[in-house]
Design a protein around this motif. Structure first.
Motif, PDB file in Angstrom:
ATOM      1  N   TYR A  62       0.339   0.399  -4.634  1.00 42.26           N
ATOM      2  CA  TYR A  62      -1.004   0.797  -5.022  1.00 42.26           C
ATOM      3  C   TYR A  62      -1.509   1.842  -4.030  1.00 42.26           C
ATOM      4  CZ  TYR A  62      -2.179  -2.621  -1.390  1.00 42.26           C
ATOM      5  OH  TYR A  62      -2.235  -3.320  -0.203  1.00 42.26           O
ATOM      6  N   GLN A  63      -2.268   2.802  -4.526  1.00 40.89           N
ATOM      7  CA  GLN A  63      -2.806   3.871  -3.694  1.00 40.89           C
ATOM      8  C   GLN A  63      -3.733   3.287  -2.635  1.00 40.89           C
ATOM      9  OE1 GLN A  63      -2.040   7.325  -4.303  1.00 40.89           O
ATOM     10  NE2 GLN A  63      -2.762   7.390  -2.202  1.00 40.89           N
ATOM     11  N   SER A  64      -3.444   3.597  -1.383  1.00 41.06           N
ATOM     12  CA  SER A  64      -4.244   3.096  -0.275  1.00 41.06           C
ATOM     13  C   SER A  64      -3.919   3.883   0.979  1.00 41.06           C
ATOM     14  CB  SER A  64      -3.935   1.609  -0.025  1.00 41.06           C
ATOM     15  OG  SER A  64      -4.613   1.145   1.125  1.00 41.06           O
ATOM     16  N   GLU A  65      -4.887   4.030   1.849  1.00 43.61           N
ATOM     17  CA  GLU A  65      -4.658   4.656   3.151  1.00 43.61           C
ATOM     18  C   GLU A  65      -4.148   3.629   4.171  1.00 43.61           C
ATOM     19  OE1 GLU A  65      -4.598   7.932   3.944  1.00 43.61           O
ATOM     20  OE2 GLU A  65      -4.797   8.108   1.775  1.00 43.61           O
ATOM     21  N   GLN A  66      -4.115   2.366   3.804  1.00 40.88           N
ATOM     22  CA  GLN A  66      -3.615   1.309   4.690  1.00 40.88           C
ATOM     23  C   GLN A  66      -2.100   1.383   4.781  1.00 40.88           C
ATOM     24  OE1 GLN A  66      -5.750  -0.754   6.419  1.00 40.88           O
ATOM     25  NE2 GLN A  66      -7.271   0.624   5.531  1.00 40.88           N
ATOM     26  N   PRO A 119       0.824  -1.203   0.000  1.00 43.01           N
ATOM     27  CA  PRO A 119       0.000   0.000   0.000  1.00 43.01           C
ATOM     28  C   PRO A 119       0.859   1.254   0.000  1.00 43.01           C
ATOM     29  CG  PRO A 119       0.069  -0.951   2.199  1.00 43.01           C
ATOM     30  CD  PRO A 119       0.799  -1.898   1.290  1.00 43.01           C
ATOM     31  N   ARG A 136       0.368   5.565   0.637  1.00 47.23           N
ATOM     32  CA  ARG A 136      -0.436   6.766   0.883  1.00 47.23           C
ATOM     33  C   ARG A 136       0.020   7.936   0.021  1.00 47.23           C
ATOM     34  NH1 ARG A 136      -1.294   6.941   7.438  1.00 47.23           N
ATOM     35  NH2 ARG A 136      -2.486   5.010   7.534  1.00 47.23           N
ATOM     36  N   GLU A 182      -2.637   5.861  -9.520  1.00 38.90           N
ATOM     37  CA  GLU A 182      -2.842   5.029  -8.329  1.00 38.90           C
ATOM     38  C   GLU A 182      -2.002   3.757  -8.291  1.00 38.90           C
ATOM     39  OE1 GLU A 182      -7.009   4.402  -7.699  1.00 38.90           O
ATOM     40  OE2 GLU A 182      -7.372   6.541  -7.337  1.00 38.90           O
ATOM     41  N   TYR A 183      -1.021   3.638  -9.190  1.00 40.14           N
ATOM     42  CA  TYR A 183      -0.163   2.452  -9.169  1.00 40.14           C
ATOM     43  C   TYR A 183       1.191   2.799  -9.784  1.00 40.14           C
ATOM     44  CZ  TYR A 183       1.332  -2.356  -9.040  1.00 40.14           C
ATOM     45  OH  TYR A 183       2.014  -3.505  -8.725  1.00 40.14           O
TER      46      TYR A 183
END
Length: 117
Positions: free
Chosen positions: A52-56, A13, A15, A38-39
């Motif tokens: 990959y785009q994620s807030e995790q 992930p 951010r 986003e990748y």
């Protein structure tokens, strides 16, 4: 060379794509290929993979696997991580087989760097 039934690729992930790219380029010399906003894939890292785009976040305290990098110059790498804005979670410590430290990247993912010297 791709090998059947071997680890081939890892995805993590992210951010902040730009900050993560700048950090790993500066500290570890990784290259990146953008696949949209986003990748992004990374290369020249020992194994290929992507973010990959994620807030995790990937943190061992949350049960995540730990990505461990190698350095023949552990203290130098620790300084480079700090200089590039990485946060040290665990300073250099001994373990059977060598020494290592843990840090987070600009997106908050945890990594370790180890050395046998």
């Amino acid at each position: 060379m791709k090998q059947s039934r071997k680890i081939n690729y890892i995805e993590l992930p992210c951010r902040d794509m730009a900050a993560t790219k700048a950090f790993f380029s500066q500290v570890f010399g990784w290259g990146f290929i953008d696949y949209g906003p986003e990748y992004m894939a990374f290369e020249n890292a020992g194994i290929d993979g992507g973010y990959y785009q994620s807030e995790q976040r990937a943190l061992t305290k949350d049960g995540s696997a730990l990505v461990v990098l190698y350095s023949a110059e552990l203290e130098k790498t620790l300084s480079a991580v700090k200089d590039a804005g990485g946060q040290i979670l665990q300073d250099i410590f001994n373990f059977p087989g060598g020494r290592r430290f843990h840090f987070t990247d600009p997106s908050g993912n945890e990594y370790a760097v180890w050395s046998d010297v």
